[in-house]
Design a protein around this motif. Structure first.
Motif, mmCIF file in Angstrom:
data_model
loop_
_atom_site.group_PDB
_atom_site.id
_atom_site.type_symbol
_atom_site.label_atom_id
_atom_site.label_comp_id
_atom_site.label_asym_id
_atom_site.label_seq_id
_atom_site.Cartn_x
_atom_site.Cartn_y
_atom_site.Cartn_z
ATOM 1 N N GLU A 32 0.751 -1.066 -0.109
ATOM 2 C CA GLU A 32 -0.139 0.175 0.201
ATOM 3 C C GLU A 32 0.696 1.312 0.160
ATOM 4 O O GLU A 32 0.640 2.016 -0.954
ATOM 5 N N ALA A 67 2.201 2.102 -2.656
ATOM 6 C CA ALA A 67 1.544 2.148 -4.100
ATOM 7 C C ALA A 67 1.479 3.386 -4.065
ATOM 8 O O ALA A 67 1.428 4.261 -5.287
ATOM 9 N N ARG A 68 1.284 4.465 -2.778
ATOM 10 C CA ARG A 68 1.536 5.987 -2.641
ATOM 11 C C ARG A 68 2.648 6.498 -3.318
ATOM 12 O O ARG A 68 2.458 7.716 -3.966
ATOM 13 N N ASP A 120 4.558 5.256 -5.789
ATOM 14 C CA ASP A 120 4.466 5.161 -7.040
ATOM 15 C C ASP A 120 3.700 6.472 -7.306
ATOM 16 O O ASP A 120 3.850 7.458 -8.528
ATOM 17 N N SER A 121 2.567 6.716 -6.986
ATOM 18 C CA SER A 121 1.735 8.036 -6.954
ATOM 19 C C SER A 121 1.972 9.459 -6.925
ATOM 20 O O SER A 121 2.147 9.897 -7.997
#
Length: 854
Positions: free
Chosen positions: A624, A627-628, A630-631
């Motif tokens: 999680e 993923a944040r 990467d954003s």
């Protein structure tokens, strides 16, 4: 008869006549459908209008404007309407009879129609307001202060009187809306102590307001921007208000918020995420250049690739309709987007070229900065810019203007500075503040390095000017009488000037005011120390002590800045455990709030100091969080994004090597392969000479390996292998190709696997460190180099780290001479390649100190 007339006049003043239809006229105004109906009523009733009615008329006219979109607003037409002018004329006669609320409301409404400040009605209203100032309630006072701010009366005695009233009545103010308005208006006049009281009061009242009050939050940001203070408790609360109400924010609001965040250097990935979604929802106002430019500037830097492409296509179609200001905004956004679309840049530049003579000096600087970053070349444009800048410089007399012009000139591809410009620069030096001095030093150094065509006399004058800049810099440091004043100077120092000329003087000045370091400034001082590379143990010990004692007053957003100098300079304070424990405890409750990038830097800084907080690492090393991250990396500048990715790899490596019990997998094999494949592995002259000497000492090139990669991808300058008798082994004997790094074995979650060594053999890693690996004032290894040594030892290397304080060429010569002497000492029994036999012990040869190494 005269007595009766006097009584009649007195009665008229005491009991002014009110027409029977007074109430109904106000109702009629409120029921009007547009401005023309209001003006019809004014025309029919101008002779009998009361103060309430004129107040209502102005209010209704302004409400019509507020309800319109940008495209529909017609302020200028209303302001120039004959009946609006009649209304202003009538209003002047009613000022004394107006209530406080009506008086200020009329003034506010008139200012919204951009009526000039010298208009008789505005002058009369302001004068009457000054007379009544002490009796105004806080809401009326706040609106009145806004009207004065609109007239740029920030430093007027009247604004000073308002600041005094707020200071006296601050504890009684219960309305944050009114307080936030007043804070913005008086922000130019307040002392540091008054500023802290205002912030404390705003914090106290913040929880009492409706969470949907976006305007209050925006005004608090504006106040913080004005006083140049990133007060994290209020910033965080304002940010949450914006996030919760993002669906109600329009384009202009989001643009303003992002601009304020940028000014305050406050980064909220959470807000950017929701704002990006909101901006994408808004219809693109492609038929209105002003609105679309605002959208381009706000959305472009954070948009996804497909949205960016659409934005650039539309702005290209509108390019011919842009004003110079709009073109400059687009160019700045393209710089933020790192967009080097040559066709679009040429279109924007063609617009700017037509208006260069009318641009402000700071705008010219922004143009040059953006074009330099975007690698745009145009000889015609740059020659025109140089002509405009030099003409202005020769006429300029203010330090700020000279600093801007010189900065712009130094960035042009033709960096020649004539003697007139040098003379003008020298003239303003005594008036320059530290920021201006620092900018001038950077520019002058750029000229000295790049202008190879200047005459000897000009070069001499440049060096003389540099010495004078040093003199004025030292003088300003010595004149500081408090830590706050000193910080105002130091925060502007940058680049080589700090490291080469001012670092010792700056540290000495800080140590003079060390007792003034507290929770309010500890992060700023720590951040400055991080830039110096100067190890001042008294200052770092003071910082650690303040943190331990006042951690409850320190916001988690400040923790990274506080830890950074300890990490960079590799210093453990006496209260090490208490200090790091307090920092970690402060951050634990904010792990879900801090930006992913900030957490990466925080985790790496602590790992450098051998501190591995388990909660932080568990938060970071999961799907999680990644993923944040990467954003977030998608919307960051490429340089910052690359830096964060590299720090994450280094943190991943540190955790795998130093905390295997946490069972964090190694997942950076592919990343490292891409990174290190970019390096061609070519050695410079000094490295080649050292390589040659090592090869001769050890018995040949196959006994030493340059520029190798260890497991987990640490680079090693030179590597050799000794057997159990401490004799060198050739690389062929254990299946390693000379000159190449060992291959990658295992799956993608494993480290690089090194070939197995013979029993009791060991790898030797020889590292030559330059001055950047050490503190600038003492030979103390900095954090990253110390971590690398630690990791190599964990991986089984025996590490020799040599330091050089001399130039590379000098170092290579000393090393070569040293090895030559040692080789001559046992020439009677030379090394036999492959046998490992020598007249002297190889280990002793390697471990004896080299003269220029420590």
């Amino acid at each position: 008869m005269f007595r009766l007339r006097g009584v009649s006049l007195l009665s008229w003043r005491a009991f002014p006549f009110r027409p029977f239809s007074c109430e109904s006229l106000i109702v009629q105004m409120q029921n009007c459908a547009d401005e023309e109906q209001v003006f019809d009523l004014i025309e029919r009733n101008k002779a009998t209008l009361s103060e309430q009615q004129v107040g209502c008329a102005f209010n209704v006219l302004w409400q019509f404007q507020k309800q319109k979109t940008i495209l529909e607003k017609n302020v200028e037409r209303v302001r120039n309407h004959p009946q609006f002018l009649s209304l202003c004329s009538v209003t002047t006669d009613h000022i004394p009879a107006m209530s406080d609320v009506t008086l200020v409301d009329v003034l506010y409404s008139i200012k919204q129609f951009a009526v000039e400040s010298h208009h008789p009605l505005i002058e009369a209203l302001v004068t009457e307001g000054w007379r009544r100032l002490e009796r105004f309630d806080i809401n009326v006072l706040s609106i009145f202060s806004t009207c004065l701010a609109d007239q740029h009366l920030y430093f007027s005695p009247l604004m000073g009187k308002i600041a005094d009233i707020v200071n006296r009545k601050l504890e009684a103010i219960q309305d944050l809306r009114a307080l936030s308005v007043l804070m913005v208006s008086i922000s130019s006049l307040i002392s540091p102590c008054f500023q802290e009281r205002l912030l404390t009061r705003a914090e106290l009242l913040f929880d009492t307001v409706d969470s949907s009050k976006v305007n209050i939050a925006r005004r608090i940001l504006l106040f913080l921007r004005n006083v140049k203070h990133s007060h994290y408790p209020l910033l965080e609360r304002c940010n949450q208000v914006f996030i919760r109400n993002v669906s109600h924010l329009d384009l202009e609001s989001i643009s303003r918020i992002l601009s304020l965040y940028q000014s305050l250097q406050f980064h909220s990935f959470e807000f950017i995420e929701v704002a990006r979604g909101r901006l994408a929802e808004l219809s693109l106002p492609s038929d209105h250049p002003e609105s679309f430019v605002r959208l381009f500037a706000a959305l472009g830097p954070v948009a996804r690739p497909e949205i960016r492409k659409q934005l650039k296509s539309t702005i290209l179609l509108l390019s011919e309709e842009l004003s110079s200001q709009q073109a400059l905004t687009v160019l700045g956004a393209m710089e933020d987007m790192e967009s080097r679309d040559s066709h679009l840049i040429k279109k924007i530049v063609s617009v700017l070229y037509r208006h260069l003579d009318n641009c402000k000096s700071v705008e010219l600087l922004k143009i040059i900065q953006a074009l330099t970053f975007l690698h745009f070349q145009s000889k015609e444009l740059f020659m025109k810019l140089r002509e405009v800048l030099l003409s202005r410089l020769e006429a300029s007399v203010t330090p700020s203007e000279v600093s801007v012009l010189v900065s712009a000139l130094s960035m042009l591809p033709y960096p020649h500075l004539n003697e007139t410009a040098l003379s003008r620069t020298e003239t303003v030096l005594p008036q320059c503040d530290f920021r201006e001095l620092s900018d001038l030093v950077v520019c002058l150094m750029r000229w000295i390095q790049n202008d190879h065509l200047c005459s000897a006399s000009t070069a001499g004058k440049q060096l003389d000017l540099l010495q004078k800049l040093d003199h004025w810099g030292h003088r300003r440091l010595q004149q500081s009488t408090s830590l706050d004043l000193l910080w105002e100077e130091l925060k502007s120092v940058k680049g080589e000037w700090l490291h080469e000329s001012l670092v010792e003087e700056s540290i000495t000045a800080l140590q003079r005011f060390m007792d003034e370091i507290d929770h309010s400034n500890v992060a700023k001082i720590a951040s400055f120390l991080s830039k110096t590379n100067y190890l001042s143990t008294p200052l770092l010990d003071r910082i650690a002590s303040v943190v331990v004692e006042q951690i409850k007053k320190i916001h988690p957003f400040s923790v990274l800045a506080i830890i950074l100098p300890f990490s960079i300079l590799n210093y453990d304070p006496p209260q090490k455990d208490e200090f790091f424990g307090a920092c970690v405890q402060c951050c634990n409750s904010y792990l879900g709030t801090l930006d992913p990038g900030t957490l990466v830097f925080l985790g790496f800084s602590m790992a450098t100091l051998e501190y591995f907080p388990e909660d932080l690492l568990k938060k970071m090393f999961n799907i999680e969080f990644l993923a944040r991250l990467d954003s977030q990396l998608e919307i960051l500048p490429s340089s910052l994004s690359a830096r964060i990715q590299f720090r994450l790899m280094e943190l991943n490596r540190a955790v795998c090597l130093e905390c295997p019990e946490l069972q964090v997998p190694w997942f950076h094999d592919r990343f490292c392969q891409r990174q290190f494949n970019k390096d061609t592995g070519v050695m410079n002259g000094a490295q080649q000479q050292i390589y040659k000497m090592l090869a001769e000492v050890l018995g040949g090139h196959r006994y030493v390996k340059p520029s190798t990669l260890s497991p987990y991808y640490h680079t090693v300058d030179f590597e050799c292998i000794l057997d159990k008798r401490k004799k060198p082994l050739p690389y062929e004997s254990h299946s390693v190709t000379p000159g190449k790094s060992p291959g990658v074995h295992g799956d993608s979650n494993t480290s690089r696997a090194e070939p197995r060594l013979p029993p009791e053999a060991e790898r030797i890693a020889i590292e030559f460190l330059d001055v950047r690996a050490f503190c600038s004032n003492i030979l103390h290894l900095k954090g990253k180099s110390a971590m690398k040594k630690r990791h190599l030892e964990i991986l089984g290397y025996r590490v020799i780290q040599g330091s050089t304080a001399e130039e590379t060429e000098r170092r290579s010569c000393a090393v070569a001479c040293h090895f030559q002497v040692r080789r001559n000492a046992f020439t009677s029994k030379p090394i036999q390649p492959g046998t490992g036999e020598t007249g002297s012990d190889v280990e002793g040869l390697l471990w004896k100190p080299i003269p220029c190494l420590v």
